[in-house]
Design a protein around this motif. Structure first.
Motif, mmCIF file in Angstrom:
data_model
loop_
_atom_site.group_PDB
_atom_site.id
_atom_site.type_symbol
_atom_site.label_atom_id
_atom_site.label_comp_id
_atom_site.label_asym_id
_atom_site.label_seq_id
_atom_site.Cartn_x
_atom_site.Cartn_y
_atom_site.Cartn_z
ATOM 1 N N ALA A 151 7.268 -1.091 10.394
ATOM 2 C CA ALA A 151 5.876 -1.432 10.723
ATOM 3 C C ALA A 151 5.267 -0.397 11.672
ATOM 4 O O ALA A 151 4.098 -0.008 11.515
ATOM 5 N N GLU A 152 6.048 0.056 12.643
ATOM 6 C CA GLU A 152 5.555 1.078 13.577
ATOM 7 C C GLU A 152 5.319 2.407 12.859
ATOM 8 O O GLU A 152 4.332 3.104 13.143
ATOM 9 N N LEU A 153 6.210 2.755 11.937
ATOM 10 C CA LEU A 153 6.003 3.974 11.154
ATOM 11 C C LEU A 153 4.717 3.873 10.340
ATOM 12 O O LEU A 153 3.925 4.823 10.291
ATOM 13 N N ALA A 154 4.494 2.720 9.711
ATOM 14 C CA ALA A 154 3.274 2.528 8.914
ATOM 15 C C ALA A 154 2.035 2.681 9.792
ATOM 16 O O ALA A 154 1.049 3.319 9.393
ATOM 17 N N HIS A 155 2.085 2.133 11.002
ATOM 18 C CA HIS A 155 0.960 2.256 11.934
ATOM 19 C C HIS A 155 0.695 3.729 12.259
ATOM 20 O O HIS A 155 -0.459 4.184 12.253
ATOM 21 N N GLN A 156 1.760 4.488 12.536
ATOM 22 C CA GLN A 156 1.598 5.902 12.860
ATOM 23 C C GLN A 156 1.066 6.695 11.665
ATOM 24 O O GLN A 156 0.236 7.599 11.828
ATOM 25 N N ILE A 157 1.533 6.363 10.477
ATOM 26 C CA ILE A 157 1.040 7.052 9.274
ATOM 27 C C ILE A 157 -0.447 6.747 9.072
ATOM 28 O O ILE A 157 -1.227 7.638 8.711
ATOM 29 N N SER A 205 0.837 -1.197 0.000
ATOM 30 C CA SER A 205 0.000 0.000 0.000
ATOM 31 C C SER A 205 0.879 1.256 0.000
ATOM 32 O O SER A 205 2.070 1.175 0.281
ATOM 33 N N GLN A 206 0.264 2.376 -0.266
ATOM 34 C CA GLN A 206 0.992 3.647 -0.245
ATOM 35 C C GLN A 206 1.586 3.907 1.140
ATOM 36 O O GLN A 206 2.703 4.420 1.259
ATOM 37 N N ILE A 207 0.842 3.586 2.155
ATOM 38 C CA ILE A 207 1.308 3.838 3.516
ATOM 39 C C ILE A 207 2.521 2.974 3.837
ATOM 40 O O ILE A 207 3.512 3.463 4.395
ATOM 41 N N ASP A 208 2.467 1.697 3.477
ATOM 42 C CA ASP A 208 3.614 0.822 3.720
ATOM 43 C C ASP A 208 4.832 1.301 2.941
ATOM 44 O O ASP A 208 5.957 1.293 3.450
ATOM 45 N N ARG A 209 4.605 1.733 1.717
ATOM 46 C CA ARG A 209 5.705 2.241 0.893
ATOM 47 C C ARG A 209 6.293 3.517 1.517
ATOM 48 O O ARG A 209 7.508 3.701 1.529
ATOM 49 N N ALA A 210 5.429 4.385 2.024
ATOM 50 C CA ALA A 210 5.909 5.615 2.678
ATOM 51 C C ALA A 210 6.761 5.267 3.894
ATOM 52 O O ALA A 210 7.812 5.873 4.119
ATOM 53 N N ALA A 211 6.325 4.286 4.667
ATOM 54 C CA ALA A 211 7.089 3.873 5.850
ATOM 55 C C ALA A 211 8.452 3.314 5.445
ATOM 56 O O ALA A 211 9.470 3.599 6.088
ATOM 57 N N GLN A 212 8.488 2.530 4.366
ATOM 58 C CA GLN A 212 9.757 1.996 3.867
ATOM 59 C C GLN A 212 10.666 3.130 3.401
ATOM 60 O O GLN A 212 11.877 3.114 3.652
ATOM 61 N N LEU A 213 10.092 4.109 2.738
ATOM 62 C CA LEU A 213 10.870 5.251 2.259
ATOM 63 C C LEU A 213 11.454 6.040 3.432
ATOM 64 O O LEU A 213 12.629 6.403 3.424
#
Length: 148
Positions: free
Chosen positions: A99-105, A1-9
Motif C-alpha cells: 500500500a505504501e509503494l502504491a501511494h509513492q507510485i 489499477s495499474q498502480i496497485d498492480r505495479a506495487a504488488q509486482l
C-alpha cells in the motif's frame, strides 16, 4: 489499477530477490538432475554498458554468502513520461508495504503529470536506439557531467 498492480509486482520482485540473495530458491527441473539456477543471478543489478565498438555487461548481484544484504537493493528507478524518479523501497531499514509503494507510485505519477521533474528533461531512453558509437559517446559525456 495499474498502480496497485505495479506495487504488488515490486513487492513480489523484492521477495524473490530476498530468496535469491539468501540462496533459498529450490532448484527447478526433473529429478535427479535439476536445472541450473545460476541464470537468476542476472535478473537483478545487471545492465549493459554501451561501448563504441562493443557493449560490455555488468552483473552486480551478490548472495549473502558473497557479502550482500538488502541494502544492495534500496531503491528502484521509475520512469514516467520520459522522467526518471528514484523510489526508496524502505524507510529506516523497514520495507515499504504494498500500500505504501502504491501511494509513492501515485505521487510519482502526479509529479510527472505536473512536470515537477521535467526541467531540462533529456529523453535518455531514446539514446539506446541510436547507433552504438553515438550512444556510447553520449553516455560518456553524461557521466562526465554528473548525470549518472
Amino acid at each position: 489499477s495499474q498502480i496497485d498492480r505495479a506495487a504488488q509486482l515490486i513487492t513480489g520482485v523484492r521477495r524473490f530477490y530476498s530468496v535469491l540473495r539468501s540462496e533459498q530458491l529450490t532448484p527447478d527441473g526433473p529429478e535427479p538432475i535439476p536445472f541450473s539456477m545460476e541464470q537468476y543471478r542476472h535478473l537483478y543489478q545487471a545492465y549493459r554498458i554501451p561501448g563504441e565498438d562493443i557493449d560490455s555487461k555488468y552483473y552486480g548481484f551478490k548472495t549473502e554468502a558473497e557479502g550482500a544484504d538488502m541494502r544492495s537493493f534500496p531503491h528502484i528507478v521509475v520512469a514516467v513520461k520520459s522522467q526518471f524518479f528514484v523510489l526508496q523501497l524502505d524507510v529506516n531499514g523497514n520495507p515499504l508495504s504494498t500500500a505504501e509503494l502504491a501511494h509513492q507510485i501515485r505521487r510519482i505519477c502526479q509529479m510527472a503529470e505536473d512536470g515537477e521533474n521535467a526541467g531540462g528533461v533529456v529523453e535518455v531512453g531514446y539514446l539506446t536506439s541510436a547507433p552504438r558509437a553515438q550512444w556510447a559517446r553520449a553516455r560518456k559525456d553524461m557521466l562526465q557531467r554528473g548525470g549518472g
